[in-house]
Write a protein that holds these residues in place. Structure first.
Motif, PDB file in Angstrom:
ATOM      1  N   LEU A 103     107.792  70.566 -17.944  1.00 32.16           N
ATOM      2  CA  LEU A 103     107.406  71.140 -19.011  1.00 32.16           C
ATOM      3  C   LEU A 103     107.518  70.775 -20.248  1.00 32.16           C
ATOM      4  O   LEU A 103     109.078  70.645 -20.601  1.00 32.16           O
ATOM      5  N   ASP A 104     106.827  70.794 -21.274  1.00 28.41           N
ATOM      6  CA  ASP A 104     107.052  70.396 -22.687  1.00 28.41           C
ATOM      7  C   ASP A 104     107.452  71.902 -23.428  1.00 28.41           C
ATOM      8  O   ASP A 104     107.932  71.915 -24.525  1.00 28.41           O
ATOM      9  N   PHE A 105     107.036  72.835 -22.982  1.00 24.20           N
ATOM     10  CA  PHE A 105     107.572  74.170 -23.242  1.00 24.20           C
ATOM     11  C   PHE A 105     108.427  74.636 -22.307  1.00 24.20           C
ATOM     12  O   PHE A 105     108.450  74.386 -21.006  1.00 24.20           O
ATOM     13  N   GLY A 106     109.215  75.815 -22.589  1.00 23.76           N
ATOM     14  CA  GLY A 106     110.033  76.386 -21.690  1.00 23.76           C
ATOM     15  C   GLY A 106     109.507  77.775 -21.462  1.00 23.76           C
ATOM     16  O   GLY A 106     108.769  78.336 -22.102  1.00 23.76           O
ATOM     17  N   LEU A 107     109.840  77.895 -20.008  1.00 25.69           N
ATOM     18  CA  LEU A 107     109.403  79.527 -19.469  1.00 25.69           C
ATOM     19  C   LEU A 107     110.578  80.412 -19.609  1.00 25.69           C
ATOM     20  O   LEU A 107     111.701  79.785 -19.504  1.00 25.69           O
ATOM     21  N   ALA A 108     110.377  81.681 -19.969  1.00 23.95           N
ATOM     22  CA  ALA A 108     111.365  82.599 -20.192  1.00 23.95           C
ATOM     23  C   ALA A 108     112.126  83.037 -19.047  1.00 23.95           C
ATOM     24  O   ALA A 108     111.315  83.531 -17.995  1.00 23.95           O
ATOM     25  N   SER A 109     113.476  82.835 -18.662  1.00 30.12           N
ATOM     26  CA  SER A 109     114.101  82.901 -17.820  1.00 30.12           C
ATOM     27  C   SER A 109     114.132  84.525 -17.178  1.00 30.12           C
ATOM     28  O   SER A 109     114.354  85.055 -16.181  1.00 30.12           O
ATOM     29  N   GLU A 110     113.862  85.487 -18.367  1.00 35.04           N
ATOM     30  CA  GLU A 110     113.872  86.769 -18.337  1.00 35.04           C
ATOM     31  C   GLU A 110     112.535  87.344 -17.844  1.00 35.04           C
ATOM     32  O   GLU A 110     112.513  88.567 -17.293  1.00 35.04           O
ATOM     33  N   GLY A 111     111.498  86.302 -17.708  1.00 31.16           N
ATOM     34  CA  GLY A 111     110.414  86.747 -17.049  1.00 31.16           C
ATOM     35  C   GLY A 111     109.217  86.642 -18.037  1.00 31.16           C
ATOM     36  O   GLY A 111     109.385  86.908 -19.120  1.00 31.16           O
ATOM     37  N   GLU A 112     108.008  86.216 -17.393  1.00 31.15           N
ATOM     38  CA  GLU A 112     106.674  85.933 -18.267  1.00 31.15           C
ATOM     39  C   GLU A 112     105.713  85.676 -17.417  1.00 31.15           C
ATOM     40  O   GLU A 112     105.635  86.044 -16.461  1.00 31.15           O
ATOM     41  N   GLN A 113     104.852  84.963 -17.859  1.00 31.38           N
ATOM     42  CA  GLN A 113     103.905  84.221 -16.933  1.00 31.38           C
ATOM     43  C   GLN A 113     103.571  82.836 -17.191  1.00 31.38           C
ATOM     44  O   GLN A 113     104.282  82.265 -18.026  1.00 31.38           O
ATOM     45  N   VAL A 114     103.101  81.966 -16.287  1.00 28.85           N
ATOM     46  CA  VAL A 114     102.751  80.502 -16.398  1.00 28.85           C
ATOM     47  C   VAL A 114     101.424  80.584 -15.825  1.00 28.85           C
ATOM     48  O   VAL A 114     101.094  81.263 -14.690  1.00 28.85           O
ATOM     49  N   GLY A 115     100.539  79.697 -16.242  1.00 27.27           N
ATOM     50  CA  GLY A 115      99.062  79.931 -15.731  1.00 27.27           C
ATOM     51  C   GLY A 115      98.761  78.323 -15.745  1.00 27.27           C
ATOM     52  O   GLY A 115      98.948  77.406 -16.614  1.00 27.27           O
ATOM     53  N   LEU A 116      97.840  78.122 -14.871  1.00 27.82           N
ATOM     54  CA  LEU A 116      97.119  76.780 -14.856  1.00 27.82           C
ATOM     55  C   LEU A 116      95.479  77.287 -15.250  1.00 27.82           C
ATOM     56  O   LEU A 116      94.973  78.203 -14.945  1.00 27.82           O
ATOM     57  N   TYR A 117      95.107  76.223 -16.153  1.00 28.87           N
ATOM     58  CA  TYR A 117      93.792  76.431 -16.730  1.00 28.87           C
ATOM     59  C   TYR A 117      93.110  75.149 -16.555  1.00 28.87           C
ATOM     60  O   TYR A 117      93.482  74.139 -16.823  1.00 28.87           O
ATOM     61  N   GLY A 118      91.876  75.294 -16.271  1.00 23.00           N
ATOM     62  CA  GLY A 118      90.809  74.282 -16.124  1.00 23.00           C
ATOM     63  C   GLY A 118      90.333  73.908 -17.721  1.00 23.00           C
ATOM     64  O   GLY A 118      90.593  74.581 -18.472  1.00 23.00           O
ATOM     65  N   PRO A 119      89.166  73.036 -17.699  1.00 19.60           N
ATOM     66  CA  PRO A 119      88.470  72.535 -18.735  1.00 19.60           C
ATOM     67  C   PRO A 119      87.992  73.692 -19.452  1.00 19.60           C
ATOM     68  O   PRO A 119      87.236  74.755 -18.920  1.00 19.60           O
ATOM     69  N   GLY A 120      88.095  73.821 -20.752  1.00 18.23           N
ATOM     70  CA  GLY A 120      87.365  75.109 -21.639  1.00 18.23           C
ATOM     71  C   GLY A 120      88.498  76.124 -21.644  1.00 18.23           C
ATOM     72  O   GLY A 120      87.994  77.236 -21.932  1.00 18.23           O
ATOM     73  N   GLY A 121      89.673  76.176 -21.026  1.00 20.40           N
ATOM     74  CA  GLY A 121      90.508  77.123 -20.784  1.00 20.40           C
ATOM     75  C   GLY A 121      90.280  78.347 -19.927  1.00 20.40           C
ATOM     76  O   GLY A 121      90.615  79.155 -19.903  1.00 20.40           O
ATOM     77  N   VAL A 122      89.423  77.717 -18.829  1.00 20.46           N
ATOM     78  CA  VAL A 122      88.947  78.690 -17.794  1.00 20.46           C
ATOM     79  C   VAL A 122      90.353  78.805 -17.026  1.00 20.46           C
ATOM     80  O   VAL A 122      90.910  78.018 -16.465  1.00 20.46           O
ATOM     81  N   PRO A 123      90.798  80.195 -16.679  1.00 17.25           N
ATOM     82  CA  PRO A 123      91.832  80.260 -15.957  1.00 17.25           C
ATOM     83  C   PRO A 123      91.673  80.005 -14.415  1.00 17.25           C
ATOM     84  O   PRO A 123      90.656  80.628 -13.797  1.00 17.25           O
ATOM     85  N   VAL A 124      92.395  79.142 -13.787  1.00 16.65           N
ATOM     86  CA  VAL A 124      92.543  79.091 -12.409  1.00 16.65           C
ATOM     87  C   VAL A 124      93.538  79.624 -11.481  1.00 16.65           C
ATOM     88  O   VAL A 124      93.070  79.972 -10.267  1.00 16.65           O
ATOM     89  N   ASP A 125      94.721  79.690 -11.988  1.00 18.23           N
ATOM     90  CA  ASP A 125      95.841  80.392 -11.472  1.00 18.23           C
ATOM     91  C   ASP A 125      96.775  80.862 -12.238  1.00 18.23           C
ATOM     92  O   ASP A 125      96.914  80.003 -13.354  1.00 18.23           O
ATOM     93  N   ARG A 126      97.441  82.160 -12.029  1.00 25.46           N
ATOM     94  CA  ARG A 126      98.462  82.580 -13.125  1.00 25.46           C
ATOM     95  C   ARG A 126      99.436  83.489 -12.127  1.00 25.46           C
ATOM     96  O   ARG A 126      98.943  84.072 -11.127  1.00 25.46           O
ATOM     97  N   VAL A 127     100.722  83.342 -12.578  1.00 23.67           N
ATOM     98  CA  VAL A 127     101.840  84.047 -12.029  1.00 23.67           C
ATOM     99  C   VAL A 127     102.570  84.813 -13.012  1.00 23.67           C
ATOM    100  O   VAL A 127     103.016  84.231 -13.980  1.00 23.67           O
ATOM    101  N   ASP A 128     102.588  86.135 -12.963  1.00 20.32           N
ATOM    102  CA  ASP A 128     103.419  86.989 -13.771  1.00 20.32           C
ATOM    103  C   ASP A 128     104.775  87.106 -13.211  1.00 20.32           C
ATOM    104  O   ASP A 128     104.842  87.623 -11.864  1.00 20.32           O
ATOM    105  N   PHE A 129     105.898  86.649 -13.649  1.00 15.90           N
ATOM    106  CA  PHE A 129     107.027  86.772 -12.809  1.00 15.90           C
ATOM    107  C   PHE A 129     108.202  87.724 -13.542  1.00 15.90           C
ATOM    108  O   PHE A 129     108.454  87.600 -14.638  1.00 15.90           O
TER     109      PHE A 129
END
Length: 161
Positions: A103-129
């Motif tokens: 990743l070019d950006f960091g994920l927050a080790s205290e928890g947040e979300q990471v998402g996968l988005y298709g063309p046009g920003g359509v959400p494909v998969d997301r995990v809130d951790f």
């Protein structure tokens, strides 16, 4: 597909095992999105698992393709739905293929979300951790499955057991 990791992993230093509570899963994918590609594994506090030549250790995400080959041009990864293409993807991913993304950006080790988005920003998969300890990955078990487990060191770019 919205996946909620409702647990905080802990490591038993005596045997390096990882304990966690059950995971809640809620599918909120729009019906027109075929989620062939899913978030398969990620690490939000990479200290020593993957270290680059310059000495940095970026957070990482692994994608898995559960369906037919997919062109990832125009897809993106992000920790914010407001900026779905924080990291742009390209190339293709074959059926059963894994793609490791540093990743070019960091994920927050205290928890947040990471998402996968298709063309046009359509959400494909997301995990809130929740909080993720150093060098502990959250991983689907098996690849592309619905159960999430915590793995000390993870299996970046390799099959999850």
């Amino acid at each position: 597909m919205l996946l909620l990791l409702a647990c905080t992993p802990t490591v038993d230093s005596a045997d390096d095992s990882v304990d966690s509570e059950p995971v809640e899963v809620e599918d909120t994918s729009p019906p027109w999105v075929a989620p062939n590609v899913v978030l398969n594994e990620f690490m939000a506090d990479n200290e020593s698992v993957l270290v680059l030549e310059d000495g940095t250790s970026p957070d990482w995400v692994e994608l898995f393709n559960v369906g037919r080959a997919v062109d990832l041009t125009g897809w993106g990864l992000s920790d914010s739905g407001d900026d779905p293409h924080k990291q742009r993807l390209s190339g293709s991913l074959d059926e059963g293929g894994l793609l490791l993304v540093l990743l070019d950006f960091g994920l927050a080790s205290e928890g947040e979300q990471v998402g996968l988005y298709g063309p046009g920003g359509v959400p494909v998969d997301r995990v809130d951790f929740g909080a993720q300890g150093p060098d502990i990955a959250a991983a689907r078990s098996p690849d592309g499955g619905t159960e999430w487990v915590f793995v000390l060191g993870g299996t970046p770019g390799e099959a999850n057991e």
